[in-house]
Every structure is written in C-alpha cells, then in structure tokens.
Motif scaffolding. Structure first.
Motif, PDB file in Angstrom:
ATOM      1  N   UNK A 188       1.637  -6.195  -2.486  1.00 39.52           N
ATOM      2  CA  UNK A 188       2.183  -5.182  -2.960  1.00 39.52           C
ATOM      3  C   UNK A 188       2.365  -3.804  -3.624  1.00 39.52           C
ATOM      4  N   UNK A 189       2.663  -2.644  -3.935  1.00 37.37           N
ATOM      5  CA  UNK A 189       2.507  -1.915  -5.326  1.00 37.37           C
ATOM      6  C   UNK A 189       3.655  -2.642  -6.493  1.00 37.37           C
ATOM      7  N   UNK A 190       4.764  -3.128  -5.788  1.00 38.13           N
ATOM      8  CA  UNK A 190       5.610  -4.126  -6.675  1.00 38.13           C
ATOM      9  C   UNK A 190       4.823  -5.179  -7.467  1.00 38.13           C
ATOM     10  N   UNK A 191       3.281  -5.930  -6.569  1.00 34.13           N
ATOM     11  CA  UNK A 191       3.047  -7.452  -7.384  1.00 34.13           C
ATOM     12  C   UNK A 191       1.886  -6.726  -8.559  1.00 34.13           C
ATOM     13  N   UNK A 192       1.571  -5.493  -8.056  1.00 30.19           N
ATOM     14  CA  UNK A 192       0.595  -4.540  -9.172  1.00 30.19           C
ATOM     15  C   UNK A 192       1.409  -4.441  -9.846  1.00 30.19           C
ATOM     16  N   UNK A 193       2.403  -3.782 -10.446  1.00 32.35           N
ATOM     17  CA  UNK A 193       3.225  -3.274 -11.183  1.00 32.35           C
ATOM     18  C   UNK A 193       3.258  -4.277 -12.039  1.00 32.35           C
ATOM     19  N   UNK A 194       3.930  -5.441 -11.288  1.00 33.79           N
ATOM     20  CA  UNK A 194       4.352  -6.996 -12.184  1.00 33.79           C
ATOM     21  C   UNK A 194       3.024  -7.428 -13.278  1.00 33.79           C
ATOM     22  N   UNK A 195       1.800  -6.669 -12.610  1.00 31.21           N
ATOM     23  CA  UNK A 195       0.937  -7.432 -13.430  1.00 31.21           C
ATOM     24  C   UNK A 195       0.265  -6.155 -14.170  1.00 31.21           C
TER      25      UNK A 195
END
Length: 258
Positions: A188-195
């Motif tokens: 998800x974009x949340x995962x990419x943001x957290x990375x």
C-alpha cells in the motif's frame, strides 16, 4: 527427496535467490528444500511473525509474499527499515542475539518456513556453499540498510521514492519476478510512505510527479518502469551495493574443480 511440480515451483524463489549469491551444491539444494517444505506456515497481511523483544529460536525463510522489518515509536509512528522478499530470510543468524531489536510483519498474504536453530546450524555446517550463501545474504542486508540510511538522510522525496522503486525492481530480478520492464507492487501507499519516511500525502504527491514525468506507471498492483536508466538517474541510483547478486558467477570461476 523427490519434489512434486508444485513443491518445486514453491521452492523456486528460495533456491534462485540463494544461488544468485553463491552457487549451491546439489546436496545443499536438496537439504534446504527438505527443511523448508517441512516447516511451512501461512499468514495473512498485517501479521507480526516476530516482535521486538522476542527471543529467537528459528530461522524464517520467506517463500511467497512481502514482509517488512519495522520499528515503532511510543506514539505509534512506524518506520519500515527494509522489505523482505520471496527467497529471503528474516535474518539467518538472528538467533545469535538474545532478543529481536525490531519487528517483522507480513505486508501481503505470505508463505514462510520456520527452521529451528539446531536444524539450520546442521544445514550450514554440512555444506559450505549454503553457509556462504546465507552469510552473503546477511552482508547484502547490511549494504541495503546503509543505502536506506542515505535515502532518509540525504535524498529528497522524489529521489527516495525513485530509488526505492529501482531497488525493488533489481531485488526481484534474481527470483524471476520481473517481466520485461514491469514487476509486482502489492504493498500500500502507507507501506511505501513508512519505508521512505514521508507522509502518505507527500508520498502520493511524489508518485504523481513520477507518473506525470513518464518515469513510472503504477496500476493494478504492478509497477512499470518505461526507462529504468532514466529512473536511476532521477534517483541518483547505483546498483553497486547489490553487487553480491553478481558474485555467483565469479565464485564459480574462481573455485577449483574437483
């Protein structure tokens, strides 16, 4: 042990990943396949396989799906410090520590194997090629971690996201999960943001910028990179930190024949 077609397909990411680091002997391949297939587990997305502070008594090998290593602050903010892809382990030698210093969670549905410490130690003691492959993976993870530190400390948002996409593409190559100029992008974009250390809003804006420039197409959980060299230039990306994936052929040439 004779593998069925289904078992061989399931094991392919594991054997391809490790063979890209060091050419495995037939004995090593067979021993590893048996150990992995004997300890298979399944998990849904968002499940912690191990949490910070837990003791470690086994090696987890990812067969399918994407996982994330992460740390969480007391107020709940999460930083993903690395992705774990099919064929990779959740730290082959983590059992040498008393407890985990980070957590590992599934980001997608996943299949993984648990190999207990005595079994794993017997595997690597019994075959040098397997021991070298797992040590190379450990060294590769350290190199990736250094690059992620540079991402957070020095690259601007567009460079961070472009760099992450380049790295994902290159890390999926050894296991055959790249099709032409496309690869899966199931997180998800949340995962990419957290990375990438960005807010979801900033991450989304950056992805839109990359799309508008024609450097990526992100649609239906698939990332397409029309011009990988152009994206690498935008990311200030050099693949040298992934050099161990090119080490297998050199090792094969240098190793004396028997």
């Amino acid at each position: 042990m004779s593998l069925s077609t289904a078992d061989r397909s399931l094991m392919e990411p594991v054997t391809r990943r490790l063979s890209a680091l060091r050419p495995l002997s037939e004995k090593a391949r067979a021993s590893l396949e048996y150990a992995v297939l004997e300890g298979l587990h399944r998990a849904g997305p968002g499940e912690d396989l191990i949490s910070e502070g837990d003791s470690v008594d086994s090696v987890r090998v990812v067969v399918s799906g994407w996982l994330g290593r992460y740390k969480t602050l007391e107020d709940g903010r999460r930083q993903i410090v690395n992705f774990i892809f099919p064929g990779e382990t959740c730290d082959a030698y983590a059992f040498l520590l008393s407890t985990m210093d980070h957590s590992i969670a599934t980001l997608t549905p996943a299949v993984y194997a648990e190999i207990k410490r005595p079994r794993f130690e017997s595997l690597v003691a019994g075959d040098r090629s397997l021991a070298e492959a797992f040590w190379c993976e450990t060294l590769l993870n350290i190199a990736i971690q250094r690059e992620w530190a540079i991402n957070l400390g020095r690259r601007v948002a567009l460079e961070r996201v472009a760099h992450l996409f380049c790295e994902i593409f290159e890390r999926l190559r050894p296991i055959g999960m790249v099709d032409g100029n496309s690869c899966v992008m199931p997180v998800t974009q949340t995962d990419l943001a957290d990375a990438t250390g960005l807010s979801v809003v900033h991450l989304n804006r950056t992805i839109q910028e990359l799309r508008a420039s024609g450097m990526i197409v992100l649609r239906e959980r698939t990332l397409t990179i029309p011009d990988l060299d152009a994206l690498k230039d935008a990311a200030l990306y050099s693949p040298s930190y992934l050099q161990l994936y090119q080490g297998a052929e050199a090792t094969r040439r240098d190793r004396p024949s028997r």
